[in-house]
Design an enzyme around this catalytic site. Structure first.
Site, PDB file in Angstrom:
ATOM      1  N   ASP A 168       0.836  -1.206   0.000  1.00  0.00           N
ATOM      2  CA  ASP A 168       0.000   0.000   0.000  1.00  0.00           C
ATOM      3  C   ASP A 168       0.875   1.262   0.000  1.00  0.00           C
ATOM      4  O   ASP A 168       0.370   2.384  -0.046  1.00  0.00           O
ATOM      5  CB  ASP A 168      -1.005  -0.008   1.158  1.00  0.00           C
ATOM      6  CG  ASP A 168      -0.342  -0.019   2.518  1.00  0.00           C
ATOM      7  OD1 ASP A 168       0.897  -0.177   2.592  1.00  0.00           O
ATOM      8  OD2 ASP A 168      -1.061   0.123   3.530  1.00  0.00           O
ATOM      9  N   SER A 169       2.207   1.057  -0.013  1.00  0.00           N
ATOM     10  CA  SER A 169       3.121   2.177  -0.271  1.00  0.00           C
ATOM     11  C   SER A 169       2.854   2.754  -1.658  1.00  0.00           C
ATOM     12  O   SER A 169       3.373   3.834  -1.989  1.00  0.00           O
ATOM     13  CB  SER A 169       4.580   1.732  -0.145  1.00  0.00           C
ATOM     14  OG  SER A 169       4.808   0.557  -0.905  1.00  0.00           O
ATOM     15  N   LYS A 207      -1.305  -9.341   2.828  1.00  0.00           N
ATOM     16  CA  LYS A 207      -0.566  -8.887   4.013  1.00  0.00           C
ATOM     17  C   LYS A 207      -1.421  -7.856   4.739  1.00  0.00           C
ATOM     18  O   LYS A 207      -2.118  -7.062   4.088  1.00  0.00           O
ATOM     19  CB  LYS A 207       0.775  -8.263   3.612  1.00  0.00           C
ATOM     20  CG  LYS A 207       1.523  -7.612   4.790  1.00  0.00           C
ATOM     21  CD  LYS A 207       2.968  -7.319   4.463  1.00  0.00           C
ATOM     22  CE  LYS A 207       3.248  -6.013   3.778  1.00  0.00           C
ATOM     23  NZ  LYS A 207       2.807  -4.808   4.527  1.00  0.00           N
ATOM     24  N   GLU A 243       9.188  -4.122  10.464  1.00  0.00           N
ATOM     25  CA  GLU A 243       9.616  -2.845   9.899  1.00  0.00           C
ATOM     26  C   GLU A 243      10.191  -1.930  10.965  1.00  0.00           C
ATOM     27  O   GLU A 243       9.546  -1.663  11.997  1.00  0.00           O
ATOM     28  CB  GLU A 243       8.427  -2.153   9.181  1.00  0.00           C
ATOM     29  CG  GLU A 243       8.818  -0.806   8.586  1.00  0.00           C
ATOM     30  CD  GLU A 243       7.833  -0.262   7.555  1.00  0.00           C
ATOM     31  OE1 GLU A 243       6.867  -0.963   7.204  1.00  0.00           O
ATOM     32  OE2 GLU A 243       8.048   0.879   7.111  1.00  0.00           O
TER      33      GLU A 243
HETATM   34  O1  KIV Z   1       3.629  -1.106   1.601  1.00  0.00           O
HETATM   35  C1  KIV Z   1       4.808  -1.508   1.604  1.00  0.00           C
HETATM   36  O2  KIV Z   1       5.600  -1.225   0.697  1.00  0.00           O
HETATM   37  C2  KIV Z   1       5.239  -2.314   2.732  1.00  0.00           C
HETATM   38  C3  KIV Z   1       6.699  -2.623   2.838  1.00  0.00           C
HETATM   39  C4  KIV Z   1       7.438  -1.428   3.273  1.00  0.00           C
HETATM   40  C5  KIV Z   1       6.946  -3.788   3.711  1.00  0.00           C
HETATM   41  O3  KIV Z   1       4.445  -2.682   3.535  1.00  0.00           O
END
Ligand code: KIV
Length: 272
Positions: free
Chosen positions: A52-53, A121, A190
């Site tokens: 979700d980044s 996730k 993280e």
């Molecule tokens: O959203 C994302 O990119 C993440 C990673 C930083 C693990 O959750």
């Protein structure tokens, strides 16, 4: 190593488990679109995370909170179309699983049905356990995410390293054990102290994947645009960059503009 000797065509959660057992590190990167995912497909990357980044990297938001399930599904299905070997994991966006396990299952089912991804996730420990259990009961593999959980930024108020005090470290250890007990196949850790990540990793049978969590985890994850040097002005201590693609793109575009303006492009051979 057993994993390397067998003719593996698809990375599964079982393959990741065996990699931990065999001491082989897991390499994970994010992708949000078909073009980047096609480049990852040409490598031996083990796991591709549609994180979700994407809210930050693709949409320019300051936090990951605004991204929607519909948007994640578009990103994830684009990635899945490019990937055959790696395990594809999709982040459940903020507001689609917290507090209501039926809604969580419905969101996870949409992701699996509409994207063709391999797993989901979600962020959090004991507070999301019921959602984790319900999703798992439908046969959907779940990756946990502890430590700095960006969807809780408004609670934390900062992106600094988490679990530096004993109380939070103990809670994180308990959360990790609970997620494993529930049936998660892996946990992202993280931005936590390396020693804590090492202890959590040693206490679990399932693999841990670290980002800013030191070397003693079972695998590493980075945001692709960060490690390629595309993201500008984001230089946390944990980030190693493997390219200067941001400045390379700017240089290339400037040259293109100059070629167009000077009438150098297109030349005789570049026309019909
Ligand atoms: O959203 C994302 O990119 C993440 C990673 C930083 C693990 O959750």
């Amino acid at each position: 190593m057993a994993y390397l000797q067998t003719d593996v065509t698809k990375v599964t959660t079982r393959v990741l488990q065996n990699m931990k057992l065999n001491g082989e590190k897991i390499a994970m990167l994010t992708a949000y679109d078909y073009s980047m995912a096609s480049l990852l497909e040409a490598t031996k990357i083990d796991v591709v995370l549609v994180g979700d980044s994407a809210a930050n990297v693709m949409e320019g938001f300051k936090t990951t909170l605004p991204i929607t399930l519909d948007e994640m599904i578009v990103y994830a299905s684009s990635v899945v179309r490019a990937i055959t070997r790696a395990l594809v994991v999709v982040d459940m966006p903020f507001g689609t699983y917290q507090g209501n396990s039926k809604q969580a299952l419905a969101s996870a089912i949409r992701i699996m049905k509409e994207t063709g991804a391999d797993a989901i996730k979600l962020e959090g420990g004991v507070e999301v356990l019921e959602s984790v259990q319900r999703i798992l009961s439908a046969g959907i593999p779940v990756m946990g995410h502890l430590g700095l959980t960006p969807q809780s930024i408004n609670k934390f108020g900062t992106y600094v390293v988490r679990a530096t005090d004993q109380e939070e470290a103990d809670r994180l250890k308990q959360d990790a054990l609970k997620l494993e007990e529930a049936g998660c196949f892996s946990i992202v850790l993280e931005k936590i102290p390396a020693k804590l990540a090492q202890e959590v990793t040693a206490s679990l049978k399932i693999p841990t994947i670290g980002i800013g969590a030191g070397a003693a985890v079972d695998g590493q994850v980075l945001v692709l645009q960060d490690m390629l040097g595309i993201t500008q002005q984001f230089k946390p201590r944990y980030l190693r960059t493997y390219g200067t693609f941001g400045s390379d793109i700017i240089t290339a575009v400037k040259k293109y503009i100059s070629d167009v303006k000077s009438r150098d492009f297109p030349n005789e051979k570049e026309q019909y």
